[in-house]
Design a protein around this motif. Structure first.
Motif, PDB file in Angstrom:
ATOM      1  N   GLY A 147       0.813  -1.214   0.000  1.00  0.00           N
ATOM      2  CA  GLY A 147       0.000   0.000   0.000  1.00  0.00           C
ATOM      3  C   GLY A 147       0.840   1.254   0.000  1.00  0.00           C
ATOM      4  O   GLY A 147       0.557   2.214  -0.729  1.00  0.00           O
ATOM      5  N   GLY A 148       1.905   1.271   0.823  1.00  0.00           N
ATOM      6  CA  GLY A 148       2.772   2.441   0.870  1.00  0.00           C
ATOM      7  C   GLY A 148       3.513   2.670  -0.429  1.00  0.00           C
ATOM      8  O   GLY A 148       3.701   3.812  -0.864  1.00  0.00           O
ATOM      9  N   MET A 149       3.942   1.583  -1.071  1.00  0.00           N
ATOM     10  CA  MET A 149       4.636   1.702  -2.360  1.00  0.00           C
ATOM     11  C   MET A 149       3.701   2.248  -3.429  1.00  0.00           C
ATOM     12  O   MET A 149       4.079   3.102  -4.223  1.00  0.00           O
ATOM     13  CB  MET A 149       5.209   0.347  -2.764  1.00  0.00           C
ATOM     14  N   ARG A 150       2.458   1.759  -3.442  1.00  0.00           N
ATOM     15  CA  ARG A 150       1.480   2.261  -4.417  1.00  0.00           C
ATOM     16  C   ARG A 150       1.236   3.750  -4.204  1.00  0.00           C
ATOM     17  O   ARG A 150       1.101   4.516  -5.168  1.00  0.00           O
ATOM     18  CB  ARG A 150       0.170   1.484  -4.317  1.00  0.00           C
ATOM     19  N   ARG A 151       1.170   4.162  -2.934  1.00  0.00           N
ATOM     20  CA  ARG A 151       0.930   5.570  -2.653  1.00  0.00           C
ATOM     21  C   ARG A 151       2.074   6.426  -3.174  1.00  0.00           C
ATOM     22  O   ARG A 151       1.860   7.508  -3.734  1.00  0.00           O
ATOM     23  CB  ARG A 151       0.763   5.760  -1.138  1.00  0.00           C
ATOM     24  N   ARG A 152       3.303   5.961  -3.007  1.00  0.00           N
ATOM     25  CA  ARG A 152       4.460   6.723  -3.489  1.00  0.00           C
ATOM     26  C   ARG A 152       4.506   6.770  -5.012  1.00  0.00           C
ATOM     27  O   ARG A 152       4.820   7.807  -5.611  1.00  0.00           O
ATOM     28  CB  ARG A 152       5.747   6.127  -2.922  1.00  0.00           C
ATOM     29  N   VAL A 153       4.148   5.657  -5.656  1.00  0.00           N
ATOM     30  CA  VAL A 153       4.075   5.650  -7.122  1.00  0.00           C
ATOM     31  C   VAL A 153       2.966   6.593  -7.588  1.00  0.00           C
ATOM     32  O   VAL A 153       3.119   7.309  -8.591  1.00  0.00           O
ATOM     33  CB  VAL A 153       3.854   4.220  -7.652  1.00  0.00           C
ATOM     34  N   GLY A 154       1.851   6.616  -6.851  1.00  0.00           N
ATOM     35  CA  GLY A 154       0.771   7.536  -7.188  1.00  0.00           C
ATOM     36  C   GLY A 154       1.218   8.990  -7.108  1.00  0.00           C
ATOM     37  O   GLY A 154       0.825   9.822  -7.929  1.00  0.00           O
ATOM     38  N   ILE A 155       2.052   9.305  -6.123  1.00  0.00           N
ATOM     39  CA  ILE A 155       2.590  10.663  -6.009  1.00  0.00           C
ATOM     40  C   ILE A 155       3.503  10.964  -7.199  1.00  0.00           C
ATOM     41  O   ILE A 155       3.435  12.053  -7.785  1.00  0.00           O
ATOM     42  CB  ILE A 155       3.341  10.827  -4.680  1.00  0.00           C
ATOM     43  N   ALA A 156       4.346   9.986  -7.573  1.00  0.00           N
ATOM     44  CA  ALA A 156       5.222  10.183  -8.730  1.00  0.00           C
ATOM     45  C   ALA A 156       4.410  10.457  -9.993  1.00  0.00           C
ATOM     46  O   ALA A 156       4.750  11.338 -10.788  1.00  0.00           O
ATOM     47  CB  ALA A 156       6.113   8.956  -8.921  1.00  0.00           C
ATOM     48  N   ARG A 157       3.327   9.710 -10.170  1.00  0.00           N
ATOM     49  CA  ARG A 157       2.489   9.953 -11.347  1.00  0.00           C
ATOM     50  C   ARG A 157       1.854  11.335 -11.293  1.00  0.00           C
ATOM     51  O   ARG A 157       1.713  12.018 -12.313  1.00  0.00           O
ATOM     52  CB  ARG A 157       1.398   8.884 -11.464  1.00  0.00           C
TER      53      ARG A 157
END
Length: 257
Positions: A147-157
């Motif tokens: 979940g935390g990794m997805r959130r960080r990737v979402g921020i990058a996008r």
């Protein structure tokens, strides 16, 4: 003495209702360039609605949303889409497309909205992932990420187009305290590094006070308080004081969204 700069976003007398249900009842709010504005309020009280108004996904029943001096309600779809390219959106769910790899998810806005060549797109994807510490995940699928990794990737996008304004909808919701702290630090660092303004909707008070340069509270469809985190900690309004403290005693009636 320098003249004050114009706000990047301004809500002027915003009223919004869905059917017979009023959501916003005359919201006036100016977001200055460089602010990290945290919007507080009860669930279902209209906080995420403010974010959608910022990019013209919703239109107010009355009033105007002004982005960089332009009334969004008066724009054609083509001009509104140009404005949207200047805004990054980070969703609570991360909203990654499950059938695309991390690389493909981040490349998508550049492929759809720019004419950049493939090599440049790849370089930008790698650069944004490096900013959020997720370079090693570039070829992974969303299902392979925590979940935390997805959130960080979402921020990058959300920062792929180097936006002037970034909207965060509950960025640390559902994360454990350690990962939540990582996301908070990332929001602060990124907005500083790319010079963006941020509006953050959150229920997490620890995160709110850590991130904010300014706070506003939405209650019963109106902004009832607007000031610095220090002013919010000592606020005399009983609604604000109860919300900040998390006390079960006070004027706020519990509502469900």
């Amino acid at each position: 003495m320098n003249a004050p700069t114009s706000p990047i976003v301004e809500f002027r007398g915003i009223e919004l209702q869905f059917g017979e249900k009023p959501i916003l009842r005359g919201v006036d709010l100016r977001i200055a360039r460089g602010d990290r504005l945290v919007v507080l309020g009860q669930s279902g009280g209209g906080k995420s609605t403010l974010l959608r108004l910022c990019v013209g996904i919703l239109k107010p029943t009355r009033g105007a949303v002004i982005f960089d001096g332009t009334d969004l309600g008066r724009l054609s779809r083509r001009k509104l889409n140009r404005i949207r390219q200047r805004v990054g959106m980070v969703y609570q769910s991360s909203a990654l497309i499950s059938s695309l790899s991390v690389r493909e998810n981040l490349a998508l806005p550049l492929e759809e909205l720019t004419d950049k060549p493939r090599r440049e797109i790849d370089e930008l994807v790698e650069a944004k992932l490096a900013l959020v510490g997720m370079t090693e995940a570039i070829e992974k699928m969303p299902a392979e990420l925590s979940g935390g990794m997805r959130r960080r990737v979402g921020i990058a996008r959300g920062i792929m187009l180097d936006p002037e304004l970034i909207l965060f909808d509950e960025p640390s919701a559902g994360l454990d305290p350690v990962i939540s702290g990582v996301v908070d630090d990332l929001i602060i660092a990124l907005t500083d590094q790319i010079g963006a303004t941020s509006i953050i909707v959150t229920h997490e008070m620890e995160s709110a006070f850590k991130i904010a340069t300014r706070m506003a509270m939405l209650f019963e469809g109106k902004i009832i308080a607007d000031g610095t985190p220090e002013q919010f900690r000592a606020h005399e309004n009983p609604v604000v004081a109860q919300f900040v403290s998390g006390s079960s005693e006070g004027p706020i009636l519990e509502k469900t969204s």
